[in-house]
Design a protein around this motif. Sequence first.
Motif, PDB file in Angstrom:
ATOM      1  N   ASN A   3       0.845  -1.188   0.000  1.00 49.09           N
ATOM      2  CA  ASN A   3       0.000   0.000   0.000  1.00 49.09           C
ATOM      3  C   ASN A   3       0.883   1.242   0.000  1.00 49.09           C
ATOM      4  OD1 ASN A   3      -2.254   1.687   0.202  1.00 49.09           O
ATOM      5  ND2 ASN A   3      -2.103   1.729   2.422  1.00 49.09           N
ATOM      6  N   TRP A   4       0.679   2.108  -0.954  1.00 51.29           N
ATOM      7  CA  TRP A   4       1.529   3.283  -1.134  1.00 51.29           C
ATOM      8  C   TRP A   4       0.882   4.560  -0.623  1.00 51.29           C
ATOM      9  CZ3 TRP A   4      -0.279   7.059  -4.584  1.00 51.29           C
ATOM     10  CH2 TRP A   4      -1.384   6.665  -5.353  1.00 51.29           C
ATOM     11  N   ARG A   5      -0.358   4.461  -0.151  1.00 52.50           N
ATOM     12  CA  ARG A   5      -1.067   5.647   0.318  1.00 52.50           C
ATOM     13  C   ARG A   5      -0.816   5.862   1.808  1.00 52.50           C
ATOM     14  NH1 ARG A   5      -3.068   8.797  -3.587  1.00 52.50           N
ATOM     15  NH2 ARG A   5      -5.283   8.642  -3.461  1.00 52.50           N
ATOM     16  N   THR A   6      -0.626   7.109   2.200  1.00 53.52           N
ATOM     17  CA  THR A   6      -0.528   7.475   3.604  1.00 53.52           C
ATOM     18  C   THR A   6      -1.708   8.385   3.929  1.00 53.52           C
ATOM     19  OG1 THR A   6       0.894   9.363   3.115  1.00 53.52           O
ATOM     20  CG2 THR A   6       1.984   7.256   3.610  1.00 53.52           C
ATOM     21  N   HIS A   7      -2.021   8.492   5.199  1.00 56.96           N
ATOM     22  CA  HIS A   7      -3.207   9.246   5.609  1.00 56.96           C
ATOM     23  C   HIS A   7      -2.828  10.260   6.675  1.00 56.96           C
ATOM     24  CE1 HIS A   7      -5.547   6.434   3.268  1.00 56.96           C
ATOM     25  NE2 HIS A   7      -4.866   5.463   3.841  1.00 56.96           N
ATOM     26  N   PRO A   8      -2.799  11.546   6.298  1.00 54.75           N
ATOM     27  CA  PRO A   8      -2.427  12.585   7.255  1.00 54.75           C
ATOM     28  C   PRO A   8      -3.494  12.742   8.340  1.00 54.75           C
ATOM     29  CG  PRO A   8      -3.111  13.556   5.168  1.00 54.75           C
ATOM     30  CD  PRO A   8      -3.092  12.074   4.972  1.00 54.75           C
ATOM     31  N   PRO A   9      -3.115  13.308   9.478  1.00 52.28           N
ATOM     32  CA  PRO A   9      -4.057  13.458  10.589  1.00 52.28           C
ATOM     33  C   PRO A   9      -5.367  14.158  10.217  1.00 52.28           C
ATOM     34  CG  PRO A   9      -1.839  13.937  11.333  1.00 52.28           C
ATOM     35  CD  PRO A   9      -1.771  13.754   9.832  1.00 52.28           C
ATOM     36  N   ALA A  10      -5.303  15.178   9.382  1.00 49.28           N
ATOM     37  CA  ALA A  10      -6.534  15.890   9.008  1.00 49.28           C
ATOM     38  C   ALA A  10      -7.499  14.963   8.270  1.00 49.28           C
ATOM     39  CB  ALA A  10      -6.202  17.105   8.146  1.00 49.28           C
ATOM     40  N   GLN A  11      -6.974  14.124   7.397  1.00 43.74           N
ATOM     41  CA  GLN A  11      -7.828  13.185   6.674  1.00 43.74           C
ATOM     42  C   GLN A  11      -8.433  12.167   7.638  1.00 43.74           C
ATOM     43  OE1 GLN A  11      -5.989  10.240   4.204  1.00 43.74           O
ATOM     44  NE2 GLN A  11      -7.811  10.005   2.916  1.00 43.74           N
ATOM     45  N   ALA A  27      -8.998 -12.310  -1.308  1.00 46.91           N
ATOM     46  CA  ALA A  27      -8.978 -13.596  -0.610  1.00 46.91           C
ATOM     47  C   ALA A  27      -7.831 -14.481  -1.086  1.00 46.91           C
ATOM     48  CB  ALA A  27     -10.317 -14.312  -0.793  1.00 46.91           C
ATOM     49  N   ARG A  28      -7.402 -14.313  -2.324  1.00 46.81           N
ATOM     50  CA  ARG A  28      -6.333 -15.155  -2.853  1.00 46.81           C
ATOM     51  C   ARG A  28      -4.999 -14.875  -2.159  1.00 46.81           C
ATOM     52  NH1 ARG A  28      -5.553 -15.643  -9.241  1.00 46.81           N
ATOM     53  NH2 ARG A  28      -7.749 -16.190  -8.984  1.00 46.81           N
ATOM     54  N   THR A  29      -4.710 -13.588  -1.920  1.00 43.84           N
ATOM     55  CA  THR A  29      -3.439 -13.249  -1.276  1.00 43.84           C
ATOM     56  C   THR A  29      -3.593 -13.016   0.226  1.00 43.84           C
ATOM     57  OG1 THR A  29      -3.714 -10.865  -1.647  1.00 43.84           O
ATOM     58  CG2 THR A  29      -2.585 -12.141  -3.388  1.00 43.84           C
ATOM     59  N   GLY A  30      -4.830 -12.852   0.680  1.00 48.87           N
ATOM     60  CA  GLY A  30      -5.054 -12.581   2.096  1.00 48.87           C
ATOM     61  C   GLY A  30      -4.672 -11.178   2.507  1.00 48.87           C
ATOM     62  N   ARG A  31      -4.794 -10.221   1.555  1.00 43.41           N
ATOM     63  CA  ARG A  31      -4.375  -8.850   1.830  1.00 43.41           C
ATOM     64  C   ARG A  31      -5.478  -7.846   1.513  1.00 43.41           C
ATOM     65  NH1 ARG A  31       1.243 -10.366  -0.654  1.00 43.41           N
ATOM     66  NH2 ARG A  31       0.159 -10.041  -2.608  1.00 43.41           N
ATOM     67  N   LEU A  32      -5.500  -6.799   2.305  1.00 40.17           N
ATOM     68  CA  LEU A  32      -6.385  -5.675   2.074  1.00 40.17           C
ATOM     69  C   LEU A  32      -5.892  -4.905   0.852  1.00 40.17           C
ATOM     70  CD1 LEU A  32      -8.848  -4.442   3.530  1.00 40.17           C
ATOM     71  CD2 LEU A  32      -7.254  -2.987   4.773  1.00 40.17           C
ATOM     72  N   ILE A  33      -6.818  -4.447   0.030  1.00 44.28           N
ATOM     73  CA  ILE A  33      -6.451  -3.639  -1.134  1.00 44.28           C
ATOM     74  C   ILE A  33      -6.857  -2.185  -0.921  1.00 44.28           C
ATOM     75  CG2 ILE A  33      -6.864  -3.231  -3.593  1.00 44.28           C
ATOM     76  CD1 ILE A  33      -7.244  -6.228  -3.944  1.00 44.28           C
ATOM     77  N   ASP A  34      -8.042  -1.977  -0.367  1.00 44.33           N
ATOM     78  CA  ASP A  34      -8.544  -0.616  -0.159  1.00 44.33           C
ATOM     79  C   ASP A  34      -9.243  -0.562   1.192  1.00 44.33           C
ATOM     80  OD1 ASP A  34      -9.111   2.099  -1.074  1.00 44.33           O
ATOM     81  OD2 ASP A  34     -11.194   1.447  -1.199  1.00 44.33           O
ATOM     82  N   GLY A  35      -9.044   0.544   1.907  1.00 42.25           N
ATOM     83  CA  GLY A  35      -9.725   0.718   3.183  1.00 42.25           C
ATOM     84  C   GLY A  35      -8.781   0.679   4.377  1.00 42.25           C
ATOM     85  N   HIS A  36      -7.504   0.890   4.129  1.00 44.80           N
ATOM     86  CA  HIS A  36      -6.532   0.815   5.220  1.00 44.80           C
ATOM     87  C   HIS A  36      -6.843   1.816   6.335  1.00 44.80           C
ATOM     88  CE1 HIS A  36      -4.369  -1.316   2.034  1.00 44.80           C
ATOM     89  NE2 HIS A  36      -3.680  -1.897   3.007  1.00 44.80           N
ATOM     90  N   ALA A  37      -7.174   3.041   5.986  1.00 46.27           N
ATOM     91  CA  ALA A  37      -7.450   4.056   7.015  1.00 46.27           C
ATOM     92  C   ALA A  37      -8.706   3.698   7.795  1.00 46.27           C
ATOM     93  CB  ALA A  37      -7.583   5.442   6.380  1.00 46.27           C
TER      94      ALA A  37
END
Length: 111
Positions: free
Chosen positions: A23-31, A52-62
């Motif tokens: 995941n290359w996105r970061t989330h600043p405090p204001a966001q 489900a194939r890789t067992g990893r989140l793609i979107d929704g980390h924040a």
Amino acid sequence: MAAPPPLRLEWHKAADLPPNPKNWRTHPPAQLGALREALGRVGWAGALLFNARTGRLIDGHARRDLAGADEELPVLVGEWDEGDEAFILTTLDPLAAMATADRGQLADLLR
């Protein structure tokens, strides 16, 4: 062209959705503050995306990070190979960001 793999809506505990190490996105405090406020006001109005194939989140980390570990979150679950997962990671948010604003429509919503 083959049909895309189906998506299914499931509910998962936040702790059971490992973040994607690519995941290359970061989330600043204001966001994060604005997101916390929106979730507090309307609750879940969208789903996270999980491979489900890789067992990893793609979107929704924040959203995952703001939830309590035992909180059940709405998750769209699909199955993609690593190449398609990387493609989704790199294009999902940038494609959405390409949308332009209809200022009149926005003004009407804000009234």
